[in-house]
Design an enzyme around this catalytic site. Structure first.
Site, short mmCIF file in Angstrom:
data_model
loop_
_atom_site.label_atom_id
_atom_site.label_comp_id
_atom_site.label_asym_id
_atom_site.label_seq_id
_atom_site.Cartn_x
_atom_site.Cartn_y
_atom_site.Cartn_z
N MET A 192 0.83 -1.19 0.00
CA MET A 192 0.00 0.00 0.00
C MET A 192 0.87 1.25 0.00
SD MET A 192 -3.34 -0.67 -0.01
CE MET A 192 -2.86 -1.65 -1.42
N CYS A 193 1.14 1.82 1.17
CA CYS A 193 1.90 3.06 1.30
C CYS A 193 2.72 3.00 2.58
CB CYS A 193 0.96 4.27 1.36
SG CYS A 193 -0.25 4.35 0.02
N ARG A 194 3.53 4.02 2.81
CA ARG A 194 4.30 4.18 4.05
C ARG A 194 4.22 5.64 4.45
NH1 ARG A 194 5.26 -0.48 6.41
NH2 ARG A 194 3.07 -0.36 5.81
N ASN A 243 -2.77 5.02 5.02
CA ASN A 243 -2.17 3.84 4.40
C ASN A 243 -3.18 2.73 4.49
OD1 ASN A 243 -0.55 1.69 3.53
ND2 ASN A 243 0.19 1.31 5.60
#
Length: 278
Positions: A1-3, A113
């Site tokens: 996904m994301c950080r 996130n």
């Protein structure tokens, strides 16, 4: 996904947060250790609060964080006491600047996130619940920005935990009616420049990773010869998707279904869950 990373403490150069740690956010954009995928190269953003304006500064780009020279240049000159930064791995929406986090509304910043499962099937119902005065300010196409606007609709500026709980409660209610299982996944950070709130929650009870730093005073006692710790103020609070380094005891995992409330150098941990909107 994301950080992502959220920082509150004495003013520091963005470079100290984004580049210098061994497992910095820029490093995580290319080599994430705990993310759903190792590469988060679909854009980035950084928002910061300083003494010049109550409205946070914001820099976002569709470039990968690891190769963006403008981010490197900016990071060596901007100093701030509250910083939110995010590297993106899209879950299907377009790679465009308006889809990069953090999202901003007046003095508020928001980043996420995770995802809202089968967002395309839920989007119409969710966006119809957004305050009509706020709806025109939805600039992108992400589920995260819609979640932000739902939280604003439910009173984010007055009571962030209650507003985020109501926004997630609405998503889960709409999802039940649409036959979507486990609709919410993620970690969220919100700030008004004075306080910071961080949330870890998923409908399934298996949220994305989230950590916060141990008290600096405690770490100094444990590692009296570590020069990095002596450069940090004792009120330093950092919340991260994954630890910035390997120092034993420096990072504490945020429990599932939890909200962190950070302000004035203190950190409070409170239970969190969805709530009925209204």
């Amino acid at each position: 996904m994301c950080r992502w990373i959220a920082y509150a403490g004495s003013p520091v150069l963005l470079d100290e947060l984004l580049y210098k740690p061994a497992n910095s956010l820029v490093m995580q954009s290319l080599h994430s250790r705990l993310g759903a995928e190792p590469t988060n190269g679909d854009g980035f953003g950084v928002g910061w609060y300083d003494e010049h304006s109550p409205t946070p500064g914001l820099f976002r780009s569709v470039e990968p964080a690891w190769s963006d020279e403008n981010l490197r240049e900016l990071s060596q000159h901007v100093r701030a006491g509250v910083v939110l930064a995010h590297v993106r791995a899209t879950s299907g929406t377009a790679v465009q600047q308006s889809n990069c986090h953090p999202f901003r509304h007046d003095r508020w910043l928001f980043m996420h996130n995770g995802f809202l499962a089968r967002f395309g099937e839920l989007k119409r119902d969710l966006q119809l619940a957004v305050d009509p005065e706020l709806f025109p300010t939805i600039a992108g196409t992400t589920d995260s920005e819609t979640l932000f606007h739902l939280a604003l609709t439910f009173g984010l500026t007055d009571d962030p935990p209650r507003a985020v709980a109501a926004a997630i409660g609405l998503v889960e209610d709409v999802a039940r009616r649409r036959g979507v299982d486990y609709p919410v996944q993620g970690t969220i950070a919100v700030s008004d420049g004075e306080r910071l709130w961080a949330f870890r929650y998923s409908s399934e009870g298996r949220s994305r990773s989230l950590f916060h730093n141990q008290d600096v005073a405690v770490l100094r006692q444990q590692y009296p010869d570590n020069p990095v710790l002596h450069d940090l103020s004792e009120d330093t609070r950092i919340v991260v998707s994954e630890p910035l380094g390997d120092l034993r005891g420096a990072w504490l995992e945020v429990p599932e279904a939890t909200c962190l409330v950070i302000g004035g150098g203190t950190l409070e941990t409170v239970p969190f869950g969805p709530a009925a909107a209204g």
